[in-house]
Motif scaffolding. Structure first.
Motif, mmCIF file in Angstrom:
data_model
loop_
_atom_site.group_PDB
_atom_site.id
_atom_site.type_symbol
_atom_site.label_atom_id
_atom_site.label_comp_id
_atom_site.label_asym_id
_atom_site.label_seq_id
_atom_site.Cartn_x
_atom_site.Cartn_y
_atom_site.Cartn_z
ATOM 1 N N ILE A 169 5.580 -11.143 1.112
ATOM 2 C CA ILE A 169 4.559 -11.377 0.084
ATOM 3 C C ILE A 169 5.077 -10.897 -1.274
ATOM 4 O O ILE A 169 4.862 -11.558 -2.296
ATOM 5 C CB ILE A 169 3.233 -10.700 0.467
ATOM 6 C CG1 ILE A 169 2.673 -11.339 1.750
ATOM 7 C CG2 ILE A 169 2.222 -10.803 -0.680
ATOM 8 C CD1 ILE A 169 1.469 -10.631 2.341
ATOM 9 N N LEU A 170 5.789 -9.786 -1.283
ATOM 10 C CA LEU A 170 6.357 -9.261 -2.529
ATOM 11 C C LEU A 170 7.307 -10.274 -3.176
ATOM 12 O O LEU A 170 7.432 -10.312 -4.403
ATOM 13 C CB LEU A 170 7.073 -7.934 -2.266
ATOM 14 C CG LEU A 170 7.639 -7.203 -3.473
ATOM 15 C CD1 LEU A 170 6.534 -6.839 -4.473
ATOM 16 C CD2 LEU A 170 8.381 -5.947 -3.025
ATOM 17 N N ILE A 229 -0.833 -5.566 -6.138
ATOM 18 C CA ILE A 229 -1.180 -6.963 -5.856
ATOM 19 C C ILE A 229 -0.867 -7.293 -4.404
ATOM 20 O O ILE A 229 -1.675 -7.901 -3.701
ATOM 21 C CB ILE A 229 -0.453 -7.918 -6.823
ATOM 22 C CG1 ILE A 229 -1.072 -7.793 -8.219
ATOM 23 C CG2 ILE A 229 -0.494 -9.362 -6.319
ATOM 24 C CD1 ILE A 229 -0.300 -8.496 -9.306
ATOM 25 N N VAL A 230 0.305 -6.889 -3.940
ATOM 26 C CA VAL A 230 0.695 -7.152 -2.551
ATOM 27 C C VAL A 230 -0.247 -6.432 -1.594
ATOM 28 O O VAL A 230 -0.729 -7.030 -0.611
ATOM 29 C CB VAL A 230 2.164 -6.743 -2.301
ATOM 30 C CG1 VAL A 230 2.516 -6.844 -0.822
ATOM 31 C CG2 VAL A 230 3.099 -7.609 -3.131
ATOM 32 N N GLU A 231 -0.538 -5.176 -1.857
ATOM 33 C CA GLU A 231 -1.444 -4.421 -0.983
ATOM 34 C C GLU A 231 -2.832 -5.058 -0.930
ATOM 35 O O GLU A 231 -3.434 -5.151 0.136
ATOM 36 C CB GLU A 231 -1.541 -2.969 -1.460
ATOM 37 C CG GLU A 231 -0.282 -2.177 -1.202
ATOM 38 C CD GLU A 231 -0.299 -0.786 -1.822
ATOM 39 O OE1 GLU A 231 -1.152 -0.508 -2.700
ATOM 40 O OE2 GLU A 231 0.559 0.028 -1.422
ATOM 41 N N LYS A 232 -3.328 -5.541 -2.071
ATOM 42 C CA LYS A 232 -4.647 -6.186 -2.104
ATOM 43 C C LYS A 232 -4.632 -7.483 -1.290
ATOM 44 O O LYS A 232 -5.563 -7.753 -0.532
ATOM 45 C CB LYS A 232 -5.074 -6.470 -3.537
ATOM 46 C CG LYS A 232 -6.464 -7.106 -3.626
ATOM 47 C CD LYS A 232 -6.894 -7.310 -5.040
ATOM 48 C CE LYS A 232 -8.278 -7.900 -5.197
ATOM 49 N NZ LYS A 232 -8.845 -8.667 -4.151
ATOM 50 N N LEU A 233 -3.584 -8.269 -1.440
ATOM 51 C CA LEU A 233 -3.497 -9.516 -0.676
ATOM 52 C C LEU A 233 -3.402 -9.240 0.826
ATOM 53 O O LEU A 233 -4.038 -9.936 1.629
ATOM 54 C CB LEU A 233 -2.302 -10.345 -1.156
ATOM 55 C CG LEU A 233 -2.499 -11.016 -2.509
ATOM 56 C CD1 LEU A 233 -1.172 -11.491 -3.074
ATOM 57 C CD2 LEU A 233 -3.488 -12.172 -2.393
ATOM 58 N N ILE A 234 -2.645 -8.235 1.211
ATOM 59 C CA ILE A 234 -2.545 -7.866 2.626
ATOM 60 C C ILE A 234 -3.928 -7.483 3.149
ATOM 61 O O ILE A 234 -4.322 -7.910 4.233
ATOM 62 C CB ILE A 234 -1.513 -6.733 2.824
ATOM 63 C CG1 ILE A 234 -0.100 -7.307 2.666
ATOM 64 C CG2 ILE A 234 -1.686 -6.050 4.181
ATOM 65 C CD1 ILE A 234 0.995 -6.268 2.656
ATOM 66 N N HIS A 235 -4.667 -6.728 2.365
ATOM 67 C CA HIS A 235 -6.028 -6.343 2.759
ATOM 68 C C HIS A 235 -6.944 -7.564 2.812
ATOM 69 O O HIS A 235 -7.652 -7.783 3.796
ATOM 70 C CB HIS A 235 -6.581 -5.306 1.790
ATOM 71 C CG HIS A 235 -7.966 -4.888 2.120
ATOM 72 N ND1 HIS A 235 -9.069 -5.503 1.560
ATOM 73 C CD2 HIS A 235 -8.446 -3.951 2.981
ATOM 74 C CE1 HIS A 235 -10.161 -4.957 2.065
ATOM 75 N NE2 HIS A 235 -9.816 -4.013 2.917
#
Length: 91
Positions: free
Chosen positions: A24-25, A43-49
């Motif tokens: 995703i990164l 941004i990556v952490e939010k999308l993963i969540h």
């Protein structure tokens, strides 16, 4: 151009041994100059969540189901923050 248009392939063209987080990164690559910023990571952490991929964040892409892989590809495309999202449906 990658800041304006994101491409979402029908099938994964990810590095097979890459993990979900780093896959995703890769979507942030047009915005990263030397190394990922705090914002890139957020941004990556939010999308993963948002995509319900928390338990898969550090699993390898080739260990995921087809549906999970599709979620990663969509999240990667959205990580680019494009103006246009182009999808391939040639099958």
């Amino acid at each position: 151009m990658a800041r304006k248009i994101a491409y979402l392939p029908q099938r994964s063209n990810s590095v097979p041994h890459s993990d979900v987080f780093n896959s995703i990164l890769l979507g942030r690559k047009p915005h990263i100059f030397f190394e990922p910023s705090k914002r890139d990571i957020e941004i990556v952490e939010k999308l993963i969540h948002d995509f319900g991929l928390m338990q898969h964040a550090f699993r390898k892409i080739d260990e995921l189901s087809g549906g999970e892989t599709q979620k990663v590809l969509i999240a990667r495309a959205l990580a680019q923050e494009p103006e246009v999202l182009s999808c391939n449906n040639l099958d």
